[in-house]
Design a protein around this motif. Structure first.
Motif, PDB file in Angstrom:
ATOM      1  N   TRP A 436       0.369 -32.766   0.827  1.00  0.00           N
ATOM      2  CA  TRP A 436       0.376 -33.955   1.693  1.00  0.00           C
ATOM      3  C   TRP A 436      -0.831 -34.846   1.411  1.00  0.00           C
ATOM      4  N   LEU A 437      -2.025 -34.242   1.338  1.00  0.00           N
ATOM      5  CA  LEU A 437      -3.247 -35.031   1.185  1.00  0.00           C
ATOM      6  C   LEU A 437      -3.267 -35.767  -0.149  1.00  0.00           C
ATOM      7  N   GLU A 438      -2.902 -35.102  -1.218  1.00  0.00           N
ATOM      8  CA  GLU A 438      -2.903 -35.764  -2.523  1.00  0.00           C
ATOM      9  C   GLU A 438      -1.922 -36.935  -2.541  1.00  0.00           C
ATOM     10  N   ASP A 439      -0.784 -36.759  -1.882  1.00  0.00           N
ATOM     11  CA  ASP A 439       0.210 -37.824  -1.839  1.00  0.00           C
ATOM     12  C   ASP A 439      -0.308 -39.016  -1.035  1.00  0.00           C
ATOM     13  N   SER A 442      -3.057 -40.830  -3.070  1.00  0.00           N
ATOM     14  CA  SER A 442      -2.491 -41.565  -4.212  1.00  0.00           C
ATOM     15  C   SER A 442      -1.759 -42.828  -3.767  1.00  0.00           C
ATOM     16  N   ASN A 443      -1.286 -42.834  -2.521  1.00  0.00           N
ATOM     17  CA  ASN A 443      -0.593 -44.010  -1.982  1.00  0.00           C
ATOM     18  C   ASN A 443      -1.541 -44.967  -1.262  1.00  0.00           C
ATOM     19  N   GLY A 444      -2.849 -44.687  -1.351  1.00  0.00           N
ATOM     20  CA  GLY A 444      -3.829 -45.593  -0.786  1.00  0.00           C
ATOM     21  C   GLY A 444      -3.981 -45.532   0.722  1.00  0.00           C
ATOM     22  N   VAL A 445      -3.477 -44.476   1.335  1.00  0.00           N
ATOM     23  CA  VAL A 445      -3.604 -44.336   2.783  1.00  0.00           C
ATOM     24  C   VAL A 445      -5.067 -44.035   3.134  1.00  0.00           C
ATOM     25  N   VAL A 446      -5.593 -44.750   4.106  1.00  0.00           N
ATOM     26  CA  VAL A 446      -6.975 -44.539   4.529  1.00  0.00           C
ATOM     27  C   VAL A 446      -7.015 -43.407   5.555  1.00  0.00           C
ATOM     28  N   LEU A 447      -7.751 -42.359   5.235  1.00  0.00           N
ATOM     29  CA  LEU A 447      -7.858 -41.191   6.105  1.00  0.00           C
ATOM     30  C   LEU A 447      -9.324 -40.874   6.338  1.00  0.00           C
ATOM     31  N   THR A 448      -9.656 -40.581   7.564  1.00  0.00           N
ATOM     32  CA  THR A 448     -11.016 -40.128   7.848  1.00  0.00           C
ATOM     33  C   THR A 448     -11.105 -38.618   7.638  1.00  0.00           C
ATOM     34  N   CYS A 493     -17.492 -40.616  11.475  1.00  0.00           N
ATOM     35  CA  CYS A 493     -17.324 -39.886  10.218  1.00  0.00           C
ATOM     36  C   CYS A 493     -16.883 -40.838   9.101  1.00  0.00           C
ATOM     37  N   SER A 494     -16.897 -40.331   7.889  1.00  0.00           N
ATOM     38  CA  SER A 494     -16.533 -41.142   6.723  1.00  0.00           C
ATOM     39  C   SER A 494     -15.031 -41.070   6.462  1.00  0.00           C
ATOM     40  N   THR A 495     -14.566 -42.003   5.667  1.00  0.00           N
ATOM     41  CA  THR A 495     -13.205 -41.899   5.153  1.00  0.00           C
ATOM     42  C   THR A 495     -13.248 -41.050   3.882  1.00  0.00           C
ATOM     43  N   VAL A 496     -12.113 -40.473   3.545  1.00  0.00           N
ATOM     44  CA  VAL A 496     -12.030 -39.665   2.330  1.00  0.00           C
ATOM     45  C   VAL A 496     -11.904 -40.615   1.140  1.00  0.00           C
ATOM     46  N   ASP A 497     -12.919 -40.612   0.301  1.00  0.00           N
ATOM     47  CA  ASP A 497     -13.017 -41.548  -0.821  1.00  0.00           C
ATOM     48  C   ASP A 497     -12.433 -40.900  -2.069  1.00  0.00           C
ATOM     49  N   ALA A 498     -11.427 -41.532  -2.635  1.00  0.00           N
ATOM     50  CA  ALA A 498     -10.752 -40.980  -3.815  1.00  0.00           C
ATOM     51  C   ALA A 498     -11.666 -40.895  -5.023  1.00  0.00           C
ATOM     52  N   GLU A 499     -12.769 -41.617  -5.003  1.00  0.00           N
ATOM     53  CA  GLU A 499     -13.675 -41.629  -6.151  1.00  0.00           C
ATOM     54  C   GLU A 499     -14.868 -40.695  -5.956  1.00  0.00           C
ATOM     55  N   LYS A 500     -14.825 -39.868  -4.923  1.00  0.00           N
ATOM     56  CA  LYS A 500     -15.918 -38.935  -4.663  1.00  0.00           C
ATOM     57  C   LYS A 500     -15.385 -37.516  -4.502  1.00  0.00           C
ATOM     58  N   LEU A 501     -16.275 -36.556  -4.692  1.00  0.00           N
ATOM     59  CA  LEU A 501     -15.909 -35.173  -4.443  1.00  0.00           C
ATOM     60  C   LEU A 501     -15.607 -34.979  -2.958  1.00  0.00           C
ATOM     61  N   PHE A 502     -14.659 -34.115  -2.682  1.00  0.00           N
ATOM     62  CA  PHE A 502     -14.288 -33.794  -1.304  1.00  0.00           C
ATOM     63  C   PHE A 502     -14.345 -32.279  -1.126  1.00  0.00           C
ATOM     64  N   ASP A 691       8.339 -24.535  -0.026  1.00  0.00           N
ATOM     65  CA  ASP A 691       9.425 -25.233  -0.717  1.00  0.00           C
ATOM     66  C   ASP A 691       9.074 -26.715  -0.813  1.00  0.00           C
ATOM     67  N   GLY A 692       9.975 -27.480  -1.423  1.00  0.00           N
ATOM     68  CA  GLY A 692       9.798 -28.925  -1.503  1.00  0.00           C
ATOM     69  C   GLY A 692       8.534 -29.341  -2.223  1.00  0.00           C
ATOM     70  N   SER A 693       7.866 -30.328  -1.665  1.00  0.00           N
ATOM     71  CA  SER A 693       6.673 -30.883  -2.317  1.00  0.00           C
ATOM     72  C   SER A 693       5.540 -29.868  -2.390  1.00  0.00           C
ATOM     73  N   ALA A 694       5.456 -28.974  -1.411  1.00  0.00           N
ATOM     74  CA  ALA A 694       4.399 -27.957  -1.435  1.00  0.00           C
ATOM     75  C   ALA A 694       4.604 -26.995  -2.600  1.00  0.00           C
ATOM     76  N   ARG A 695       5.856 -26.636  -2.856  1.00  0.00           N
ATOM     77  CA  ARG A 695       6.138 -25.737  -3.980  1.00  0.00           C
ATOM     78  C   ARG A 695       5.841 -26.430  -5.310  1.00  0.00           C
ATOM     79  N   GLN A 696       6.182 -27.722  -5.393  1.00  0.00           N
ATOM     80  CA  GLN A 696       5.896 -28.462  -6.619  1.00  0.00           C
ATOM     81  C   GLN A 696       4.397 -28.586  -6.828  1.00  0.00           C
ATOM     82  N   TRP A 697       3.668 -28.868  -5.744  1.00  0.00           N
ATOM     83  CA  TRP A 697       2.208 -28.943  -5.849  1.00  0.00           C
ATOM     84  C   TRP A 697       1.641 -27.617  -6.321  1.00  0.00           C
TER      85      TRP A 697
END
Length: 709
Positions: A436-439, A442-448, A493-502, A691-697
């Motif tokens: 879920w988080l990677e998706d 990748s779709n540009g959703v802003v998450l704290t 708190c901060s947002t999760v930055d795709a360009e930084k380590l998490f 199953d589903g996306s979790a299994r593919q991940w």
């Protein structure tokens, strides 16, 4: 999660306490709290005066935390400190300093909100630390896990003491340096173990200070007043025998055998996880830990549980009755200690965990008893009564580590099976979460960071047998990952930055087990520096996972395995490498650990569970940690030098390690084989549960890697 424990099953119904004399080492502590509504009573207020004195030593100074930060801090007067200091001059108190630890009366790491006194007075929310307030100064000590957090949370009235750093004084050294000789230092004796109070008493004797035990008042509670949360009172539950593995009567029988062998007639148990384990009960008084506030006294011919009976359901009452256990009010523990002394009971007291209030009440009552016996003997010209072996008899204590601590740490077959099962369900929840988080990223959703932690809780809550988180989720993006025990605040708190380590360190309490796992990921392209640091942390993780060592080896011997790859380029981390983990109990348990603190001689024994969590942190930049849980197991080696056995580890945690962050050129062929084998096992064990996306991940993140040519 980074921290700060003797049964061995021969079958499902027979077991024995392990006879290993190893001190229970408590890490630098957080300190909980006790109810003030009805304080325990002590017949005579105790003041310990030290008459020894030494020449004055140079005073120790430290810069206030405000001088060590870039951003300005609020410099307004601290009203809480002012109100606290006003209490110092009360005639019934009359002190010059007051020490506020993090623990409650049971030396718990996690505590109920009503006992979070150090947090209330200082504003520092980390689980470990000690606050000291004098008439004109206030200082807080914490360890390397919390330095950055404390810098951010303490206001300018406080001095931050970075415990363990070169030149930083201990609390007693600092008090000796800032107080006039002969000062009075107050403590709540319920919040200090007997050992800790004795150590403090000796340390402050260098300046002829008095240690004042304030039995009937906690000064922080006095200023907290009506705003203080109410003590918890939720019902407790029976921990099913299919998860516990051994019934209560059998555990008590073995404990009583230990008492007899030690020449003791009763034991006082105050550690909450020991009580829960021994009684096959679980509670919800403390966040993240399935325990209940109670004391437990076991005698040769009976047992008493001191607890708020509002928490005891009919099912629990019947469970206790079947094991021959009586109920007593929680607040009556000191009266019981006095009664035991009066009837001549020889108490087994683990002075590393039992409070100074209990130990000193027993000593006082024994002295009182001995005095009354002496008067009676002189009056009637009789001899001192004799014990069963003809020795002169009077009550005394057996001061030894609690035998329950190690018994609990060595898991039985049912407990280990529950740990394995719960870890696989937890892995399934994490596969759904990471997919879920990677998706989303990748779709540009802003998450704290809080959004992410809340979503992880949602996935875990859907798993069978989920009870609670096992600690506050550490969800740290970028620089926040370098705050070792970071807890994101929803308001800032901060947002999760795709360009930084998490960095995500999390865990869960299930009805059959306890989990604790850390993974560090990058959603974009990591720098070469980040990859090298991550890879060296991984090399340390692999080295410890693959370690084979002689039986009876203490954990500190293995700590360097996890640091060696970092040491080669002059890097390190400021925390231990591994802590014990309870079975559907506390996420941090002793007595075992894997740490550079070499005082803990507890061996790693078959059936223990420990974490493997090396890391690396660059302040204000990023943090890296990789954590799995391991079971200590016997290893079949081709040789048995000295006729002894050898031990190793079996993995409990099966969640992919992000290979994007690995510099494969740094890994040996054997290390790459380990990584591929781990991911193969992860796929085989967890894929049937998703199953589903979790299994593919899961499939995408368990593909084998190869060393570049």
């Amino acid at each position: 999660m980074l921290s700060r424990s003797h049964f061995q099953l021969h079958s499902r119904t027979r077991f024995r306490f392990l006879s290993i004399s190893s001190p229970f080492l408590h890490n630098f502590s957080p300190i909980p709290k006790f109810p003030t509504k009805s304080r325990f009573r002590q017949p005579i207020p105790l003041i310990i005066r030290n008459s020894s004195s030494t020449p004055n030593s140079g005073s120790i100074t430290a810069k206030p935390s405000s001088e060590l930060r870039n951003k300005p801090k609020n410099s307004e007067p601290d009203d809480k400190l002012r109100l606290l200091r006003e209490l110092f001059s009360r005639p019934t108190i009359n002190i010059d300093a007051y020490i506020i630890p993090s623990q409650d009366a049971h030396q718990s790491e996690f505590i109920a909100d009503c006992y979070a006194r150090r947090e209330y007075i200082s504003g520092f929310t980390g689980s470990a630390g000690t606050a000291v307030v004098t008439k004109d100064k206030a200082a807080l000590w914490t360890d390397g896990r919390y330095f950055l957090q404390a810098e951010q949370q303490l206001n300018s009235s406080w001095i931050l003491m970075r415990a363990g750093n070169l030149g930083v004084p201990t609390t007693s050294e600092w008090l000796n340096g800032v107080l006039t000789p002969g000062s009075r230092i107050g403590i709540d004796p319920f919040l200090f173990s007997s050992d800790a109070s004795e150590e403090l008493k000796v340390a402050i004797s260098k300046k002829n200070h008095e240690l004042v035990y304030l039995y009937d008042i906690n000064l922080v509670d006095e200023i907290w007043k009506e705003a203080r949360p109410k003590p918890p009172n939720k019902p407790i539950r029976v921990h099913d025998l299919k998860y516990a593995g051994v019934d209560v009567s059998s555990k008590l029988s073995s404990l009583r055998s230990e008492l007899t062998d030690a020449g003791s007639s009763a034991i006082v148990i105050s550690m909450l996880d020991e009580i829960a384990w021994l009684l096959n009960l679980r509670g919800s008084d403390v966040p993240h830990s399935p325990v209940m506030y109670a004391y437990f006294v076991v005698e040769i011919d009976g047992a008493k549980l001191f607890i708020d009976d509002a928490k005891v359901t009919p099912e629990v009452m019947n469970h206790l009755k079947n094991a021959g256990i009586e109920l007593r009010p929680y607040e009556s523990i000191l009266s019981e200690i006095e009664s035991l002394a009066a009837k001549g009971a020889c108490l087994w007291l683990d002075t590393s965990s039992v409070s100074a209030a209990i130990v000193n009440t027993y000593k006082f009552a024994c002295n009182k008893f001995a005095g009354s016996i002496g008067s009676l003997i002189n009056k009637n010209k009789r001899t001192i009564p004799l014990g069963p072996n003809g020795e002169s008899w009077e009550p005394s204590a057996v001061n030894k580590s609690s035998p329950v601590c190690l018994a609990k740490a060595v898991k039985n077959e049912a407990e280990l099976q529950g740990m394995c099962n719960s870890h696989l369900r937890d892995a399934a929840a994490l596969a759904h979460f990471w997919a879920w988080l990677e998706d989303e990223i990748s779709n540009g959703v802003v998450l704290t960071e809080v959004d992410v932690a809340d979503k992880l809780l949602e996935f875990r809550s859907a798993q069978k047998g989920f009870v609670d988180t096992s600690f506050d989720t550490i969800s740290g993006s970028g620089a926040n990952g370098a705050i070792i025990h970071y807890r994101p605040d929803p308001n800032r708190c901060s947002t999760v930055d795709a360009e930084k380590l998490f960095l995500l360190d999390s865990g869960a309490q299930y009805i059959d087990g306890t989990t604790d796992i850390t993974r560090t990921v990058h959603f974009g392209e990591p720098s070469s520096r980040q990859k090298e640091c991550f890879t060296r942390v991984l090399q340390g993780h692999i080295a410890l996972d693959q370690a084979v060592f002689p039986e009876n080896t203490p954990g500190f011997v293995l700590d360097a395995f996890a640091r060696s790859a970092l040491w080669k380029i002059g890097l390190d981390y400021r925390h231990g490498t591994g802590h014990g983990v309870g079975a559907a109990l506390n996420v941090h348990e002793g007595p075992q650990s894997i740490s550079f603190r070499f005082g803990n001689m507890t061996p790693l024994l078959k059936g223990m569970v420990v974490s493997n969590e090396p890391g690396y942190y660059e302040d204000h930049s990023f943090g890296i940690r990789i954590e799995n849980l391991l079971i200590v197991k016997e290893v079949d080696t081709p040789n048995r030098f000295g006729g002894i056995g050898y031990m190793g580890f079996e993995k409990l945690t099966f969640v992919p390690i992000q290979t994007k962050l690995v510099d494969l050129s740094l890994l040996s062929t054997a290390e790459i084989d380990w990584l591929n084998d781990y991911h193969n096992q992860t796929w085989e064990k967890v894929s049937p549960l998703v199953d589903g996306s979790a299994r593919q991940w899961l499939w995408n993140n368990t593909r084998p890697v190869a060393k570049p040519h």
